[in-house]
Scaffold this active site. Sequence first.
Site, PDB file in Angstrom:
ATOM      1  CG  ASP A  36     -13.418 -92.632  44.335  1.00  0.00           C
ATOM      2  OD1 ASP A  36     -14.562 -93.075  44.945  1.00  0.00           O
ATOM      3  OD2 ASP A  36     -13.317 -91.854  43.475  1.00  0.00           O
ATOM      4  CG  HIS A 239     -18.893-108.760  69.922  1.00  0.00           C
ATOM      5  ND1 HIS A 239     -17.714-109.372  69.387  1.00  0.00           N
ATOM      6  CD2 HIS A 239     -18.730-108.374  71.059  1.00  0.00           C
ATOM      7  CE1 HIS A 239     -16.854-109.227  70.526  1.00  0.00           C
ATOM      8  NE2 HIS A 239     -17.634-108.828  71.491  1.00  0.00           N
ATOM      9  CG  ASP A 256     -20.588-102.003  75.508  1.00  0.00           C
ATOM     10  OD1 ASP A 256     -19.907-100.892  75.693  1.00  0.00           O
ATOM     11  OD2 ASP A 256     -20.143-103.142  75.582  1.00  0.00           O
ATOM     12  CG  HIS A 345     -11.353-104.615  78.254  1.00  0.00           C
ATOM     13  ND1 HIS A 345     -11.143-103.367  77.705  1.00  0.00           N
ATOM     14  CD2 HIS A 345     -13.000-104.937  78.164  1.00  0.00           C
ATOM     15  CE1 HIS A 345     -12.405-103.082  77.499  1.00  0.00           C
ATOM     16  NE2 HIS A 345     -13.527-103.798  77.587  1.00  0.00           N
ATOM     17  CG  HIS A 352     -11.099-104.867  73.936  1.00  0.00           C
ATOM     18  ND1 HIS A 352     -11.487-105.937  73.263  1.00  0.00           N
ATOM     19  CD2 HIS A 352     -11.947-104.252  74.476  1.00  0.00           C
ATOM     20  CE1 HIS A 352     -12.785-105.777  73.567  1.00  0.00           C
ATOM     21  NE2 HIS A 352     -13.208-105.036  74.307  1.00  0.00           N
ATOM     22  CD  GLU A 375     -16.640-105.287  79.772  1.00  0.00           C
ATOM     23  OE1 GLU A 375     -17.533-105.550  78.807  1.00  0.00           O
ATOM     24  OE2 GLU A 375     -15.420-105.052  79.369  1.00  0.00           O
ATOM     25  NE  ARG A 396     -21.302-105.476  78.189  1.00  0.00           N
ATOM     26  CZ  ARG A 396     -22.152-106.010  77.073  1.00  0.00           C
ATOM     27  NH1 ARG A 396     -22.430-107.267  77.113  1.00  0.00           N
ATOM     28  NH2 ARG A 396     -22.135-105.246  76.024  1.00  0.00           N
ATOM     29  CD  GLU A 398     -17.548-102.179  79.421  1.00  0.00           C
ATOM     30  OE1 GLU A 398     -18.556-102.094  78.494  1.00  0.00           O
ATOM     31  OE2 GLU A 398     -16.507-102.505  79.295  1.00  0.00           O
TER      32      GLU A 398
HETATM   33  N1  GLY Z   1     -17.585-102.459  74.140  1.00  0.00           N
HETATM   34  C1  GLY Z   1     -16.498-103.527  74.095  1.00  0.00           C
HETATM   35  C2  GLY Z   1     -16.306-103.939  75.422  1.00  0.00           C
HETATM   36  O1  GLY Z   1     -17.075-103.722  76.290  1.00  0.00           O
HETATM   37  O2  GLY Z   1     -15.129-104.717  75.690  1.00  0.00           O
HETATM   38 MN    MN Z   2     -18.079-102.161  76.683  1.00  0.00          MN
HETATM   39 MN    MN Z   3     -15.310-103.458  77.748  1.00  0.00          MN
END
Ligand code: GLY
Ligand code: MN
Ligand code: MN
Length: 428
Positions: A36, A239, A256, A345, A352, A375, A396, A398
């Site tokens: 619940d 991911h 990230d 994106h 997103h 990114e 990466r 971003e």
């Molecule tokens: N954190 C998700 C992306 O970078 O698209």
């Molecule tokens: Mn990201």
């Molecule tokens: Mn992103």
Amino acid sequence: MTPDEFAGRRRQLMRMIGEEGIAVFPAAPIRPRNRDIDYPFRQDSDFYYLTGFEEPDAVGVLIPGRPSGEYLLFCREKDARHEAWHGAITGPEDAPSALQADDAFPIADIDDILPGLLESRSRLYVTMGQYPEFDHHLTEWLATLRDQYKSSANTPQEFVALDHLLHDMRLYKSRRELAALKRAAKVTVAAHLNAMRRVEPDWYEYRLEAEFDYAFRSANARHAYPPIVGGGANACVLHYTRNDARLNDGDLVLVDAGCELDYYAADVTRTYPVNGRFSAEQAALYNVVLAAQEAAIERLTVGRHWNEAHDAARLTVADGLHDLGIVAAADADGIDGYFMHRTGHWLGIDVHDVGDYRVGDRWRELEAGMVCTVEPGVYIEHDADVDERWRGLAVRIEDVVAVTRDEPDVLTHGLAKTVDDIEAAMRG
Ligand code: GLY
Ligand code: MN
Ligand code: MN
């Protein structure tokens, strides 16, 4: 966001729908987590965009030009017992003044009222396929309409995807939306800077993640998406969210993380050495990704098309990996195994965010008010067929960028990004 902002959005949408149309859009459902316990409720992005209303069990209706009211809301009734457990309910009596609705009704009455509203309009704007329960109700309302109302020329003959209009509106951020995105960016930048300064060898990834939990909640924000904290080769998993490994001296960590504040998201990645000093290989690879990000950001100007930034990032990565001897040719198609995602994106209420990347068979042309991430990344698996010194490295970088009439506006500016600046920030 002020009530005027939501009212302006509804007016704009109603102008597009016209007086033959009616739009019906549901709140997000409550989703059970286990037994619940429910997941924390988060309003549906489209519903929030049009109403600013944060309660579940609600449906909004827009009926342009209807003399007795254009914006109607179905919502929960006040219920002292329920409110004692779950907090205040606005209720249909207060909803008109609280939300600038022309009229509001109990959600329990929707089956009786909605078919009659649909009857007078020939085009129904609705998003189907998102919430099965809403789709089911919709079929029932239409069945009632068929059975109980004489089918007239005005009964909905046409079903139009509401998201086409709405998501195009959401793609262009208003001044207030840009301000909200900047606030989310600022909290996120401060959290990254703090995390970068504090991390130490032998911390666990979740310990670093916890810095973001604290920073975001301290600003009344939450994670906009599950944060990724990947040490060493864990960062090759795009991911990766386990975030439970030890951060080793000599490894990079990719973080990230971005917050959602007042329904607007940030999305930021930084990659840095756990011990505060880049090795020669780490710095060399880092600089390739940084150059790619800079090349991409430069191309986010009015009149260019969406994919130019991606093309520029890929070419820069290809050149850079070739210079380092990681790939045999400076050819963008040769890097697919190392840079396997898009360069960005749209970003807004959804991390997103909505909005088409193509119009017809062409990439979308950039216009002021569009906001996206940039990114690029390079991921070299621990068993990649490259010189050993590159294996297991992943980078990466971003940031969030707004397209303006002038230069691209990096909303997440102020967060160390060059090798020197990161090392300086980590020293102290
Ligand atoms: N954190 C998700 C992306 O970078 O698209
Ligand atoms: Mn990201
Ligand atoms: Mn992103």
